[in-house]
Design an enzyme around this catalytic site. Structure first.
Site, short mmCIF file in Angstrom:
data_model
loop_
_atom_site.label_atom_id
_atom_site.label_comp_id
_atom_site.label_asym_id
_atom_site.label_seq_id
_atom_site.Cartn_x
_atom_site.Cartn_y
_atom_site.Cartn_z
N ASP A 170 0.75 -1.13 0.00
CA ASP A 170 0.01 -0.18 0.16
C ASP A 170 0.88 1.02 0.03
O ASP A 170 1.80 1.56 0.80
CB ASP A 170 -0.96 -0.07 1.30
CG ASP A 170 -2.09 0.87 1.15
OD1 ASP A 170 -1.69 2.24 0.44
OD2 ASP A 170 -3.21 0.59 1.64
N HIS A 201 -2.98 -0.45 -2.55
CA HIS A 201 -4.25 0.23 -2.02
C HIS A 201 -5.22 0.46 -3.20
O HIS A 201 -4.86 0.38 -4.23
CB HIS A 201 -3.80 1.56 -1.74
CG HIS A 201 -4.86 2.61 -1.09
ND1 HIS A 201 -4.85 2.93 0.35
CD2 HIS A 201 -5.83 3.28 -1.51
CE1 HIS A 201 -5.82 3.22 0.67
NE2 HIS A 201 -6.50 3.72 -0.33
#
Length: 232
Positions: A170, A201
């Site tokens: 992420d 993400h």
């Protein structure tokens, strides 16, 4: 059946809209779906529709209503992504949690005082964690919540089950933040964290370039099992 409903704020000072999807039969529980920074867009509405197909009443409140009501943005369009970041900068998260609490109350009334869960994505993943600590949600799920490592001081207030999906790559949540989340939450009796190697993400978005199908399906299956166990 889908529609738009109106929800009163907790203090009675205003009203905001929510997208609602209802199952064909009587709902077994309700789930509040918490938006990303892109508003209640097609992807969030699809999340609601899928939950309704599984037998839940689902409501996605318009949390940006104080800034720009009804906004819908596409994260794959740079100008719209940039606009979403601007909205995030203007957004009052404490007010957002209060609006989530108001939505939980509305949802609970619609299922005859039954159980209500929350599930959120991105900004919504963070707000789902905050809601777990600050509201009476019966079960909470957060996908790629940003800044949860900075909210660990609230973990003592979590009384009901929480499930967090954490993509290991992420770009908004670095390795140090992920390590802090595990250090702070792995021994919490109510919190479960699942990590997703190689994922970034937004991997569980319904539409668009960010979706990683296999991991999205795995995470959603875990979410479905979690809600089946905790909203029964």
């Amino acid at each position: 059946m889908t529609a738009t409903i109106t929800i009163d704020t907790l203090d009675g000072s205003g009203q905001f809209s929510g997208y609602i999807a209802k199952p064909q039969a009587q709902a077994k529980a309700a789930i509040v779906v918490i938006q990303e920074i892109f508003g209640v867009n097609a992807g969030i509405r699809r999340k609601c529709d899928t939950l309704a197909e599984a037998g839940y009443l689902a409501i996605a409140p318009d949390l940006f209503w104080r800034i720009e009501p009804g906004i819908e943005l596409d994260p794959d369009i740079k100008s719209e992504f940039d606009r979403a970041l601007q909205l995030m900068g203007q957004f009052d998260q404490d007010q957002g949690v209060a609006d989530i609490e108001a939505t939980i109350r509305a949802a609970r009334a619609l299922v005859d005082d039954g159980k209500v869960g929350v599930v959120g994505y991105c900004l919504g993943g963070r707000l789902a964690f905050m809601a777990a600590a600050r509201t009476d949600a019966d079960a909470s799920v957060g996908y790629y919540g940003v800044g949860i490592d900075g909210l660990l001081g609230e973990k003592h207030a979590i009384a009901n089950p929480v499930l967090l999906h954490v993509p290991e790559e992420d770009h908004f949540v670095d390795k140090a933040a992920q390590k802090a989340m595990h250090a702070g939450l792995d021994d919490h009796p109510k919190v479960t964290i699942h990590d997703y190697p190689g994922e970034d993400h937004g991997f569980a978005t319904e539409f668009g370039e960010r979706r990683s199908d296999a991991s999205a399906k795995q995470a959603d299956a875990r979410t479905a099992k979690f809600f089946a166990e905790n909203l029964a």
